[in-house]
Design an enzyme around this catalytic site. Structure first.
Site, PDB file in Angstrom:
ATOM      1  N   ASP A  15       0.834  -1.221   0.000  1.00 56.13           N
ATOM      2  CA  ASP A  15       0.000   0.000   0.000  1.00 56.13           C
ATOM      3  C   ASP A  15       0.862   1.263   0.000  1.00 56.13           C
ATOM      4  O   ASP A  15       0.642   2.179   0.797  1.00 56.13           O
ATOM      5  CB  ASP A  15      -0.927   0.010   1.219  1.00 56.13           C
ATOM      6  CG  ASP A  15      -1.594  -1.326   1.470  1.00 56.13           C
ATOM      7  OD1 ASP A  15      -1.959  -1.994   0.482  1.00 56.13           O
ATOM      8  OD2 ASP A  15      -1.745  -1.709   2.640  1.00 56.13           O
ATOM      9  N   GLU A 198     -10.884  -0.994  -4.136  1.00 54.87           N
ATOM     10  CA  GLU A 198     -10.224  -0.362  -2.998  1.00 54.87           C
ATOM     11  C   GLU A 198      -8.983   0.387  -3.479  1.00 54.87           C
ATOM     12  O   GLU A 198      -8.679   0.448  -4.670  1.00 54.87           O
ATOM     13  CB  GLU A 198      -9.828  -1.417  -1.959  1.00 54.87           C
ATOM     14  CG  GLU A 198      -8.783  -2.421  -2.455  1.00 54.87           C
ATOM     15  CD  GLU A 198      -8.414  -3.487  -1.433  1.00 54.87           C
ATOM     16  OE1 GLU A 198      -9.144  -3.644  -0.437  1.00 54.87           O
ATOM     17  OE2 GLU A 198      -7.399  -4.177  -1.650  1.00 54.87           O
TER      18      GLU A 198
END
Length: 322
Positions: A15, A198
């Site tokens: 991420d 997402e």
């Protein structure tokens, strides 16, 4: 495609976000495998981040809503102050929908230097949304002097794990407008094992806004999708956004780069080239839940634009281990 950057740039960091600030530094944030803290790195060059010493700026609480699974921090500079957006949970258990129990939170720095100390960061609290449900992966962007918040969230009335929403913000920790659903899993490539949209990221190029996101399970099926609209259109109008029917960035099986995604964008040192930042793995045989496999590494590579002004990301690059 050959990258002039070190890849993997930072090992075991999923991420990833790289933000180039006006002070000439690149700031790096990402999920740490222990999911127990938020750390930053900074360097004058992108490759310098590979060797930069991480600085812990915040640690999870012992109990309560910010005590478990600290995910996907992002650092932003807004209205003269530094902010970090992240997701956290009160437990590692699933809720009644079979989901983790994350909510979204904000830190604000009271220091000019975000690397100063843990004491220089204060908790601004939770970003409240109308639905009290699994939510994560927040990012922000400014357009025409308005601040917008984009995130992923579970709506119990919609099949799947998460959708992407947008809202204007009243300030860096408070929503101003009702959330608008921008995209939900609908194509086959968005519904592999898990129905997921997402990890949104936003880039403004010429007269267009592009919003990338990641879909499907976090294994080799993970891939990037994209929405776009002209910047004179209303970003809060879901009908103004055009969604790509096919993924825009996928696994490169020939060089064993799997599940590229949860991306962000930055620029080259001279400011002339756009850089894609993402994580991927170099193997597919994962023992147990892919979420707890630590070997999602941060990669970076240049990308270009086609004649119509759309990004051309290409394929994940090979490791070069400089």
């Amino acid at each position: 495609m050959v990258s002039e950057y070190i890849n993997p740039l930072v090992i075991q960091r999923a991420d990833p976000q790289i933000y180039k600030h006006s002070d000439g530094f690149y700031y790096f944030s990402a999920s740490v495998p222990d999911y127990n803290r938020i750390e930053l790195r900074r360097a004058k060059t992108i490759n310098g981040l590979a060797h930069a010493t991480p600085k812990t700026i915040w640690r999870k609480h012992d109990t309560g809503e910010m005590s478990q699974l600290i995910w996907a921090p992002e650092i932003h500079f807004l209205n003269g102050k530094w902010y970090v957006y992240f997701a956290a949970a009160s437990t590692t258990e699933f809720d009644e929908n079979g989901m983790f129990q994350h909510r979204m939170f904000v830190l604000e720095s009271i220091a000019e230097n975000p690397m100063e100390s843990e004491d220089s960061w204060i908790e601004k609290g939770r970003v409240e949304t109308p639905i009290d449900s699994f939510s994560l992966d927040a990012t922000v962007f400014t357009l025409k002097n308005k601040l917008y918040y984009v995130w992923a969230q579970k709506d119990p009335t919609i099949k799947g794990n998460s959708n992407i929403y947008i809202s204007e913000m009243a300030n860096p920790w408070t929503l101003k407008t009702e959330p608008v659903l921008l995209t939900k899993p609908e194509y086959d490539w968005e519904k592999q094992i898990f129905w997921v949209n997402e990890g949104p990221a936003v880039i403004h190029h010429d007269n267009k806004i592009f919003l990338t996101y990641s879909a499907s399970a976090t294994d080799e099926n993970y891939a990037m999708g994209m929405l776009s609209l002209n910047d004179d259109q209303d970003v809060l109008n879901p009908n103004a956004w055009r969604k790509s029917e096919k993924p825009v960035f996928t696994s490169n099986l020939e060089i064993n780069q799997y599940g590229p995604g949860h991306n962000s964008f930055t620029v080259s040192e001279d400011g002339t080239k756009d850089i894609l930042v993402y994580h991927s793995r170099n193997y597919t045989k994962i023992a147990g839940d892919p979420l707890y496999d630590p070997n999602r590494h941060t990669n970076v590579q240049e990308f270009g634009w086609d004649v119509e002004g759309y990004p051309v990301f290409g394929s994940p690059v090979n490791y070069n281990y400089e």
